[in-house]
Structure formats: structure tokens, C-alpha cells
Write a protein that holds these residues in place. Structure first.
Motif, PDB file in Angstrom:
ATOM      1  N   ARG A 187       0.885  -0.805   0.661  1.00  0.00           N
ATOM      2  CA  ARG A 187       0.117  -0.339   0.191  1.00  0.00           C
ATOM      3  C   ARG A 187       1.148   1.521  -0.182  1.00  0.00           C
ATOM      4  O   ARG A 187       0.520   1.521  -0.412  1.00  0.00           O
ATOM      5  N   LYS A 197      -3.577  11.031   3.754  1.00  0.00           N
ATOM      6  CA  LYS A 197      -5.239  11.201   2.812  1.00  0.00           C
ATOM      7  C   LYS A 197      -4.788  11.071   1.644  1.00  0.00           C
ATOM      8  O   LYS A 197      -5.595  12.774   2.487  1.00  0.00           O
ATOM      9  N   TYR A 202      -5.100   4.973  -2.381  1.00  0.00           N
ATOM     10  CA  TYR A 202      -6.329   4.197  -2.865  1.00  0.00           C
ATOM     11  C   TYR A 202      -6.488   3.817  -4.089  1.00  0.00           C
ATOM     12  O   TYR A 202      -6.865   2.770  -4.281  1.00  0.00           O
ATOM     13  N   GLU A 233      -1.729  -2.177   7.904  1.00  0.00           N
ATOM     14  CA  GLU A 233      -2.795  -2.270   7.744  1.00  0.00           C
ATOM     15  C   GLU A 233      -3.688  -3.241   7.259  1.00  0.00           C
ATOM     16  O   GLU A 233      -3.416  -3.535   6.878  1.00  0.00           O
ATOM     17  N   THR A 236      -8.605  -0.372   4.920  1.00  0.00           N
ATOM     18  CA  THR A 236      -8.126   1.377   4.882  1.00  0.00           C
ATOM     19  C   THR A 236      -8.677   1.543   6.430  1.00  0.00           C
ATOM     20  O   THR A 236      -9.068   2.086   6.735  1.00  0.00           O
ATOM     21  N   LEU A 257      -1.265   5.209   8.023  1.00  0.00           N
ATOM     22  CA  LEU A 257      -2.071   6.013   8.174  1.00  0.00           C
ATOM     23  C   LEU A 257      -2.249   6.921   9.569  1.00  0.00           C
ATOM     24  O   LEU A 257      -3.032   5.624  10.106  1.00  0.00           O
ATOM     25  N   GLY A 259      -4.538   7.165  12.156  1.00  0.00           N
ATOM     26  CA  GLY A 259      -5.930   6.806  12.315  1.00  0.00           C
ATOM     27  C   GLY A 259      -6.498   7.754  13.797  1.00  0.00           C
ATOM     28  O   GLY A 259      -6.339   7.022  14.371  1.00  0.00           O
ATOM     29  N   ASN A 260      -7.488   8.054  13.570  1.00  0.00           N
ATOM     30  CA  ASN A 260      -8.183   8.858  14.696  1.00  0.00           C
ATOM     31  C   ASN A 260      -9.226   7.544  15.660  1.00  0.00           C
ATOM     32  O   ASN A 260      -8.937   8.116  16.869  1.00  0.00           O
ATOM     33  N   THR A 261      -9.397   6.811  15.144  1.00  0.00           N
ATOM     34  CA  THR A 261      -9.755   5.596  16.075  1.00  0.00           C
ATOM     35  C   THR A 261      -8.539   5.039  16.638  1.00  0.00           C
ATOM     36  O   THR A 261      -8.937   4.753  17.452  1.00  0.00           O
ATOM     37  N   SER A 301      -9.675  -1.000  13.022  1.00  0.00           N
ATOM     38  CA  SER A 301     -10.239   0.251  13.514  1.00  0.00           C
ATOM     39  C   SER A 301     -10.347   1.272  12.302  1.00  0.00           C
ATOM     40  O   SER A 301      -9.098   1.643  11.623  1.00  0.00           O
ATOM     41  N   GLY A 302     -11.064   2.145  12.093  1.00  0.00           N
ATOM     42  CA  GLY A 302     -11.313   3.431  11.278  1.00  0.00           C
ATOM     43  C   GLY A 302     -12.994   3.969  11.857  1.00  0.00           C
ATOM     44  O   GLY A 302     -13.808   3.002  12.465  1.00  0.00           O
TER      45      GLY A 302
HETATM   46  C1  PLP Z   1      -8.714   7.417   7.247  1.00  0.00           C
HETATM   47  C2  PLP Z   1      -8.159   5.884   7.188  1.00  0.00           C
HETATM   48  C3  PLP Z   1      -7.949   5.303   8.254  1.00  0.00           C
HETATM   49  C4  PLP Z   1      -8.647   5.420   9.560  1.00  0.00           C
HETATM   50  O1  PLP Z   1      -8.331   6.591   9.994  1.00  0.00           O
HETATM   51  P1  PLP Z   1      -9.098   6.356  11.058  1.00  0.00           P
HETATM   52  O2  PLP Z   1      -9.256   8.733  11.108  1.00  0.00           O
HETATM   53  O3  PLP Z   1      -9.692   5.818  12.074  1.00  0.00           O
HETATM   54  O4  PLP Z   1     -10.954   6.508  10.293  1.00  0.00           O
HETATM   55  C5  PLP Z   1      -6.494   3.403   8.481  1.00  0.00           C
HETATM   56  N1  PLP Z   1      -6.166   3.391   7.233  1.00  0.00           N
HETATM   57  C6  PLP Z   1      -6.029   3.910   5.706  1.00  0.00           C
HETATM   58  C7  PLP Z   1      -5.477   3.925   5.069  1.00  0.00           C
HETATM   59  C8  PLP Z   1      -7.155   5.602   6.180  1.00  0.00           C
HETATM   60  O5  PLP Z   1      -7.478   6.040   4.766  1.00  0.00           O
END
Ligand code: PLP
Length: 357
Positions: A187, A197, A202, A233, A236, A257, A259-261, A301-302
Motif C-alpha cells: 500500500r 489521506k 486508494y 494496516e 483502509t 495512516l 487513524g483517529n479511531t 479500526s476506522g
Molecule cells: C482513514 C484511514 C484510516 C482510519 O482513520 P480514522 O481516522 O480512524 O477514520 C486508516 N487507514 C487508512 C489507510 C485510512 O485511509
């Protein structure tokens, strides 16, 4: 900056399916959008909300050729008390600005885009679904708009926010996923754009995703690009492993990435007294832990799913079941707690939630 608001003459809300379980994800959009322009003379200017419409772009607009673009994803939630809640959206602006730096896009003022975000959600608040697990998904985006085919950063940009109601991710309760470990595709690579992002990450993942689906799996588990060894990861989403009583996730190595989660899961688990370790974890270690029974749970998590439990994975043509193949105890507890925080059903000791209506 004053936001100029032009209301739609007629709402399209009547075109929504009446059954919220038919909403799906990313298919329906509200009546309005927030927009803002950038040029070198004025910087970001003309913030406005308008009826949602088609964009007018030159076919030579740079975003269409070289993908100079960044985006974000967040949600607004309708609480049982009728309130509307946002969750940690300043993290989204900070991350968007880091993505901007990487893609040589001018950063935005969090105060201005926060106001745009809140005004848009207020104007389109009737679109926020009330059913459990449903939300308004919000997509801030910046695109390069110079009509020019040379490779350089654009001088003009468009920032927009669109939003749309999304259904519950698990309408019938948790549905653990099966994943496919790719050692053919990667990736992202440290030094590349994986931390941002941005669209190209993607489109670059689609071939692997198709292979995983053709093999009967729903998501790709990504390994690091250099050694094809360390887990990075899933699809996504960020990924967590519970081995015995330790919760392990990859550190932010430059190709992951942030992630907030992921960040919320780490903070909450620590608060609960779970030992959380950010360290590299190899796929061989995961397989060994699965074989000796110490691998208790795997989950992604996302923002979209919050928590996605993993029931099985396939690596080098061998299939492994995680635990008894059902949702793990920690995954279920985290999912419920984050949902309760987001919908305003429990106290918010972290100060993550903001009621805007
Ligand atoms: C957006 C994203 C996440 C998760 O991010 P959140 O802020 O938790 O939604 C994780 N990996 C990828 C590649 C993403 O684009």
C-alpha cells in the motif's frame, strides 16, 4: 471569514429510502455543500455554502492528471437526546493539513473550516439519520484546479465538504471479516505518501483488493513494503492484535495512516488498564501466536466501521481462524463504548465530543 449561505430552493430529502438499513455507505448526499477557493493572490477565500451541484472543472485540471488531492472522513451523530455530536474533528483538520504539506497543497485554517463544517451540518441536520448506528458521513476534500499539464504544484485549489447519511455498519450485529494477506502488492512505503489521506493511495490499492475479493476475502492485510514482513494496516483501517492480554499495533512508521479511531482505541484501552504496545509485529509472529493459542483477537479500526473484528486470515495459501471465529471480548467492548461516547450516551472523560445542535 464570513460564510455566505445560499439555500437550496427545494430539499431532496424525500428521495432517501425510508428504511435506514437501506442507506448503505456513500450513496446519498445532502442538499448543500461548503466550498472555498484558493489562489496565490488571495489565499483561501470566498467560503460559502451552496446547493450541492456538479463541479465545473477544466479537463486539464491538474487533479485529474496527477492526483494532487487530499481528503478527510468524519461523522456527525444524532444522539437519543436529539442533540447532534461531532467527535474529535480538530484531529481531522490537523491530519488534513499534514496531508496538505506532503502533497504541496496550501493548508487550511481549522477555525474557518470548522465553522463551515458546523454550518453545513446545521443546515442539513434533517438528513442525520436517527436509527442506531446510523450517522451523517462528512467528506472534506481539496483538489488542484489549474488547467495545466506540467507536473508541478497547482496555483489554484478548491476545498469542499460534502455529506451524506450512512446506514449502520453492522445492521444485524457484528459481522467479523476475513482478510487476505498480500505479499505481492504494497500500500505504502516509508518516505512515500502512505501517511497522507490522498487519492492515489486508494487507486493503488484496488488491484490487491480485487485479488482478495476474488479469493473470497473482504479486505487486504498490508505488509510493509521493504521486507514484506511487518503488518501495517487492513484495507483502509488500522489494525490491532491481542496476544494474551497485550494489545499490539504497528507504530506510525511513516507508511501508516494515523487513524483517529486508532488513537481513541489506544487511549481507551490504556484507561481500562490494558497493556497497549506500539511495536512492529511480523506476520510470522501473528501466525505463531495463532498456532500456540495466544492470539486472542484481531480487529481493524476506522471511522466507518469503528471496530472491524477479524475472524480469519489467509497467508501464503494457508487459512487461519482467529480464536473461535467470533468477535473478541475487547473488540466488542471497545465498539460499544466508542459508539456510546459518539452518541452522547455516556460521560466523556476524554473531552472528545462536541454537541453542536
Ligand atoms: C482513514 C484511514 C484510516 C482510519 O482513520 P480514522 O481516522 O480512524 O477514520 C486508516 N487507514 C487508512 C489507510 C485510512 O485511509
Amino acid at each position: 471569514m464570513d460564510i455566505k449561505i445560499t439555500r437550496a430552493s427545494e430539499s431532496k430529502i424525500g428521495t432517501l429510502p425510508t428504511d435506514s438499513s437501506a442507506l448503505g455507505f456513500g450513496r446519498h448526499f445532502t442538499d448543500h455543500m461548503f466550498l472555498m477557493d484558493f489562489n496565490r493572490e488571495e489565499g483561501w477565500h470566498n467560503p460559502r455554502i451552496e446547493p450541492r451541484r456538479m463541479l465545473e472543472l477544466s479537463p486539464s485540471a491538474m487533479v485529474l492528471h496527477y492526483g494532487q488531492q487530499v481528503f478527510e472522513g468524519l461523522k456527525a451523530y444524532r444522539g437519543e437526546d436529539g442533540g447532534v455530536y461531532l467527535f474529535r474533528y480538530n484531529n481531522n483538520w490537523n491530519r488534513m493539513n499534514r496531508s496538505c504539506e506532503r502533497m504541496v497543497i496550501p493548508t487550511v485554517d481549522p477555525a474557518v473550516v470548522s465553522e463551515g463544517l458546523k454550518e453545513l451540518v446545521k443546515l442539513d441536520q434533517d438528513w442525520i439519520p436517527k436509527a442506531e448506528g446510523c450517522a451523517l458521513y462528512i467528506r472534506p476534500t481539496i483538489i488542484a484546479t489549474d488547467p495545466f499539464l506540467g507536473v508541478r504544484p497547482s496555483d489554484t485549489y478548491l476545498f469542499f465538504i460534502i455529506a451524506g447519511p450512512v446506514g449502520a455498519y453492522y445492521p444485524e450485529g457484528f459481522n467479523p471479516i476475513s482478510i487476505y494477506v498480500s505479499d505481492k502488492y504494497v500500500r505504502a512505503v516509508a518516505g512515500g505518501t502512505g501517511e497522507a489521506k490522498t487519492s492515489g493511495n486508494y487507486s493503488g490499492s484496488l488491484a490487491a483488493q480485487r485479488e482478495a475479493q476474488q479469493a473470497g476475502y473482504s479486505q487486504v492485510l498490508w505488509l510493509d513494503a521493504k521486507e514484506r514482513k511487518y503488518v501495517e494496516e487492513v484495507g483502509t483501517m488500522n489494525i490491532f492484535f491481542r496476544i494474551n492480554d497485550e494489545l499490539i499495533t504497528s507504530p506510525l512508521t511513516g507508511s501508516i495512516l494515523p487513524g483517529n479511531t486508532r488513537d481513541a482505541v489506544i487511549s481507551i484501552a490504556k484507561e481500562w488498564g490494558v497493556k497497549v504496545v506500539e511495536r512492529k509485529i511480523s506476520i510470522d509472529e501473528v501466525v505463531a501466536a495463532n498456532d500456540d493459542g495466544s492470539l486472542k483477537e484481531v480487529f481493524g479500526s476506522g471511522t466507518a466501521a469503528i471496530i472491524a473484528p477479524v475472524k480469519q486470515f489467509c497467508y501464503q495459501d494457508k487459512e487461519y481462524q482467529v480464536g473461535d471465529g467470533t468477535t473478541g471480548e475487547l473488540a466488542a467492548r471497545l465498539y460499544q463504548y466508542i459508539l456510546d461516547l459518539q452518541y452522547g450516551r455516556v460521560d466523556d472523560p476524554f473531552g472528545w465530543r462536541e454537541r453542536i445542535i
